[in-house]
Design a protein around this motif. Structure first.
Motif, PDB file in Angstrom:
ATOM      1  N   ALA A   1       0.837  -1.193   0.000  1.00 56.69           N
ATOM      2  CA  ALA A   1       0.000   0.000   0.000  1.00 56.69           C
ATOM      3  C   ALA A   1       0.874   1.245   0.000  1.00 56.69           C
ATOM      4  N   GLY A   2       2.127   1.075  -0.306  1.00 59.50           N
ATOM      5  CA  GLY A   2       3.067   2.186  -0.186  1.00 59.50           C
ATOM      6  C   GLY A   2       2.887   3.234  -1.266  1.00 59.50           C
ATOM      7  N   PRO A   3       3.403   4.432  -1.029  1.00 58.91           N
ATOM      8  CA  PRO A   3       3.265   5.499  -2.011  1.00 58.91           C
ATOM      9  C   PRO A   3       4.175   5.262  -3.221  1.00 58.91           C
ATOM     10  N   THR A   4       3.863   5.939  -4.305  1.00 53.64           N
ATOM     11  CA  THR A   4       4.705   5.868  -5.488  1.00 53.64           C
ATOM     12  C   THR A   4       5.927   6.743  -5.244  1.00 53.64           C
ATOM     13  N   ARG A   5       7.093   6.132  -5.201  1.00 50.82           N
ATOM     14  CA  ARG A   5       8.270   6.931  -4.854  1.00 50.82           C
ATOM     15  C   ARG A   5       9.167   7.106  -6.054  1.00 50.82           C
TER      16      ARG A   5
ATOM     17  N   PHE B   1       0.226   4.799   6.684  1.00 52.05           N
ATOM     18  CA  PHE B   1      -0.584   5.168   5.502  1.00 52.05           C
ATOM     19  C   PHE B   1      -1.683   6.188   5.798  1.00 52.05           C
TER      20      PHE B   1
ATOM     21  N   ALA C   1       4.325  11.762   2.021  1.00 58.23           N
ATOM     22  CA  ALA C   1       4.253  10.494   1.280  1.00 58.23           C
ATOM     23  C   ALA C   1       5.582  10.118   0.621  1.00 58.23           C
TER      24      ALA C   1
ATOM     25  N   ILE D   1      -0.059  12.091  -5.998  1.00 63.71           N
ATOM     26  CA  ILE D   1       1.213  11.544  -5.496  1.00 63.71           C
ATOM     27  C   ILE D   1       0.962  10.488  -4.428  1.00 63.71           C
TER      28      ILE D   1
ATOM     29  N   PRO E   1      -0.938   7.144  -3.480  1.00 61.01           N
ATOM     30  CA  PRO E   1      -1.669   6.072  -4.165  1.00 61.01           C
ATOM     31  C   PRO E   1      -2.973   5.776  -3.434  1.00 61.01           C
TER      32      PRO E   1
ATOM     33  N   PRO F   1      -5.885   1.162   0.447  1.00 66.75           N
ATOM     34  CA  PRO F   1      -7.006   0.225   0.511  1.00 66.75           C
ATOM     35  C   PRO F   1      -7.821   0.313   1.804  1.00 66.75           C
TER      36      PRO F   1
END
Ligand SMILES: [Zn+2]
Lengths: 216, 384
Positions: free
Chosen positions: A212-216, B226, B262, B356, B358, B361
């Protein structure tokens, strides 16, 4: 870890012919919830909890308290026989007694004499220490093949980075006997270099992961 | 609102440098400063110089033996074994030449910020070189050698006898400052951070409320990994406002770590610049409502030093100086100077695109859980 290192040695006890009223007073005075009942030789012959006392004297807490109920002897309401533990028992072992028997307190007995008690709360405190969450650390969780020699292989990577490990836990991996989960707490704020090396060595990280991590 | 604010800075801040591969890099402060100069909100007349904190000042919080060890490490004379006892020479906090001088300069910067505000020279003061909140009494920890925040608050208590509210929005728990005032009812600490279940330092649970006379004066909001802007800001703003009403501080000290963004590689929170615009806005408002404007802001963590940190930190100053964050495009001048050195594409706007972050869920559950922590953290303030 042994029971003797986590038990409380300062214990309030009562004889079997003491009254419910005396027990009630003791519970309130010392803010405790269990009283071992001992005979003149300091043998544990029963145990009384705040719950037992409440169940035995419902009127105590109502306005029309019947004083005679408070004068009943504890041997009429105490639980027996009592499951006791030994100061040299492992803490890990006695945890299952708490879980299976749903007791909240276990007397510790040596040479038949009462020398301490362990409560559920003592037990939980010990588990907190075993998991290492009470010291500065970061958490890493790995899925590894269930085979001999895997733990030293993984810990060698921590060793290479001179990273101090504060706790290690091993769990089964769901129902799959071919894998297990290793959980480490390591004393570092920057686990990135260690994580990179673990990934390079082919281990699958369950935490941190990028699911679920951010787009880095 | 235009306020009188001061900006503590010196090129010597760059001397606090572990090594080139280390995630903590004070070039961040220079990037933020030059960004402000490029938009013309920072003038030479706003600047004040830091100074080196004296040993007596460091001893307001740290042990003599620890300070001695840092001095020895500074000249390469600290044996490795002895260093590890003090948290010096680990992968997190390696020793470097002149580390004592460099570290005490950051502390002196925070002390000068405090003096500027309490002596009435400026209403607000910002020391981006400080905010090293993990430093312990006799231990370096989490990239922090001397804990300038803890020392500055001890100094505030001793020299000016004021009630201090410390608000820490770094993604890591502000443990060093919390423990320094855990028994003190005149210093109230509020830390909002990613839960310690996975993240260093692991502490900062909601039930850490202070002990003895200090019980009820430590507040912790451990938000879930998150967590995004909306939920982060909801708990931050509610807690900050309610704690001000409860504690009625004379001065607010904020730690402005920018690692909840993030982009940050060391944490798992998912905020954007929206959070970093509103964080100083509320601190500013509370300082004027309760403290005559008295507000000292410090830097802190922040490991995406090219994209997240310069904008986040510059907004703290923009709010101090003009009452509003900047909007629109990042000046070309700044982009042209720094893009060639940056390994990533620098942001073109002050604000982030929502994309930026995502799709998370479990957003609804995370928000619900954070709200529960807020209620629990504020359990006792409502009665008093
Ligand atoms: Zn941080």
């Amino acid at each position: 870890m042994l029971v003797e290192s986590i038990m409380t040695k300062n214990i309030q006890t009562l004889p079997p012919d003491a009254t419910i009223a005396e027990a009630l007073q003791l519970l309130q005075q010392y803010h405790i919830r269990h009283i071992p009942i001992t005979n003149e030789k300091n043998h544990v012959i029963g145990i009384v909890s705040d719950r037992d006392i409440r169940d035995a004297s419902p009127s105590v807490f109502s306005k029309s308290a019947v004083q005679s109920e408070l004068q009943h002897e504890l041997q009429s309401i105490m639980s027996q026989p009592v499951i006791t533990i030994h100061p040299l028992d492992f803490v890990e072992e006695i945890a299952s007694i708490f879980y299976e028997k749903e007791f909240a307190c276990l007397p510790v007995v040596s040479n038949n004499e009462l020398i301490g008690i362990v409560t559920e709360k003592d037990m939980l405190h010990t588990l907190i220490q075993l998991t290492g969450t009470n010291v500065q650390s970061s958490h890493i969780e790995l899925k590894v093949p269930h085979r001999p020699g895997i733990l030293p292989e993984v810990t060698a990577i921590f060793g290479k980075h001179k990273t101090n490990i504060t706790s290690v836990l091993v769990y089964p991996y769901h129902d799959d006997p071919n894998y297990k989960i290793l959980v480490f707490r390591i004393q570092t704020m920057n686990p990135v270099p260690v994580i990179e090396d673990l990934r390079k060595a082919g281990y699958e990280l369950l935490w941190p992961n990028h699911m679920a991590g951010p787009t880095r | 609102m235009t306020c009188n604010a001061s900006f503590v800075f010196s090129d010597s801040y760059l001397n606090y440098h572990f090594h080139s591969d280390h995630p903590f890099n004070q070039l961040r402060v220079v990037l933020a400063k030059e960004l402000l100069e490029a938009v013309n909100t920072l003038q030479p007349s706003d600047m004040i110089e830091p100074r080196q904190a004296t040993d007596a000042e460091l001893e307001l919080f740290h042990d003599k033996a620890y300070i001695q060890a840092v001095k020895q490490a500074s000249t390469g004379k600290l044996p490795e074994e002895k260093g590890l006892e003090f948290g010096l020479g680990t992968e997190d906090t390696p020793v470097f030449t002149n580390m004592h001088e460099a570290s005490s300069m950051l502390v002196g910067g925070s002390l000068n910020a405090v003096d500027a505000v309490l002596e009435g020279k400026s209403t607000h003061s910002l020391n981006l070189g400080g905010g090293l909140h993990h430093g312990l009494k006799r231990k370096a920890s989490g990239f922090c050698v001397y804990n300038d925040g803890a020392i500055a608050i001890k100094y505030l208590r001793k020299k000016y006898d004021v009630k201090v509210l410390y608000v820490d929005t770094d993604a890591h728990h502000g443990d060093g400052v919390q423990w320094a005032f855990y028994e003190d009812p005149n210093v109230c600490t509020l830390s909002i951070h990613e839960t310690g279940r996975y993240l260093f330092p692991g502490t900062g649970n909601v039930n850490e409320r202070g002990i003895k006379a200090g019980h009820g004066y430590s507040f912790n909001l451990p938000v879930d990994a998150f967590t995004e802007d909306e939920s982060f800001l909801q708990v931050y703003e509610s807690a900050f406002e309610e704690i001000c009403a409860f504690f009625k501080p004379d001065i607010i000290v904020t730690q402005n770590g920018a690692d909840a963004h993030a982009y940050d590689p060391l944490t798992h929170l998912c905020t954007t610049m929206t959070a970093y615009e509103r964080i100083p806005m509320l601190a500013h408002k509370m300082a004027h409502e309760y403290c005559n404007g008295n507000w000292v802001a410090l830097g802190g963590g922040g490991y995406d030093m090219w994209r997240a940190v310069p904008r986040a930190w510059a907004q703290v100053w923009n709010v101090m100086k003009t009452g509003q964050p900047q909007t629109g495009k990042i000046p070309d001048m700044w982009l042209r100077k720094w893009q060639p050195q940056a390994p990533v594409t620098l942001p073109q706007y002050w604000h982030d695109e929502p994309s930026i972050v995502p799709e998370i869920p479990r957003r609804a559950e995370i928000t619900e859980k954070n709200a529960k922590f807020l209620l629990s953290a504020l359990k006792y303030t409502k009665q008093k």
